[in-house]
Design an enzyme around this catalytic site. Structure first.
Site, short mmCIF file in Angstrom:
data_model
loop_
_atom_site.label_atom_id
_atom_site.label_comp_id
_atom_site.label_asym_id
_atom_site.label_seq_id
_atom_site.Cartn_x
_atom_site.Cartn_y
_atom_site.Cartn_z
CB CYS A 70 -0.90 -0.02 1.23
SG CYS A 70 -1.93 1.45 1.42
CB CYS A 73 -0.38 2.08 5.75
SG CYS A 73 -1.18 0.61 5.08
CB CYS A 118 -5.13 -0.78 2.41
SG CYS A 118 -3.87 -1.17 3.66
CB CYS A 121 -4.37 2.84 5.89
SG CYS A 121 -4.21 2.67 4.10
CB CYS A 142 -9.29 -4.06 -11.79
SG CYS A 142 -8.91 -2.89 -13.08
#
Length: 154
Positions: A70, A73, A118, A121, A142
């Site tokens: 990510c 984070c 995610c 976060c 995607c």
């Protein structure tokens, strides 16, 4: 009677928009701090659930071995061995790293889609579709490339 129907419609609308928005994430920051940490494009995608232009991410054609994390984070989200060329214009994976990507329902364009976030976060990553490789999971995650960073395997 009209008021009763209106109340039902309004309550349904609020029940089906952003079900995970009230969830508390391990990494939580005010928008002002996210704006300082992320580029404008990253903020637009990760915090405002935007979408980058197709074929705009260099990660779309990245086939090196490593892990995609990510961008907000640094949580590991996808492994390179699960990436494939979907020809959609966005980096695509047939599965996420278990428990690091949250599934949510998104009605932003008028019908239900599976939104991917995610799980650390709450950053918006992209959407899941059922047109992935049939020989593996059949799923296509995607993902907006700007929501990811790539860590090369050593």
């Amino acid at each position: 009677m009209k008021n009763c129907i209106l109340i039902i419609i309004i309550s349904l609308f609020f029940n089906f928009t952003g079900t995970a928005q009230n969830k508390k994430y391990k990494v939580s920051k005010p928008n002002s701090e996210w704006k300082k940490l992320l580029t404008p494009k990253q903020y637009y995608v990760l915090r405002e659930a935007g979408t980058e232009r197709p074929s705009s991410s260099p990660l779309n054609k990245n086939y090196k071995k490593g892990t995609y994390v990510c961008a907000a984070c640094k949580t590991p989200l996808y492994k390179s061995e699960h990436k494939y060329d979907s020809r959609s214009g966005w980096p695509s994976f047939d599965r996420a790293i278990k428990e690091n990507v949250e599934l949510d329902v998104d009605y932003k364009i008028g019908y239900a889609r599976t939104e991917l976030k995610c799980n650390t976060c709450g950053g918006h990553l992209g959407h899941s579709f059922n047109d992935g490789p049939s020989e593996t999971t059949g799923k296509r995650h995607c993902i907006n490339g700007v929501a990811l960073e790539f860590i090369l395997q050593k």
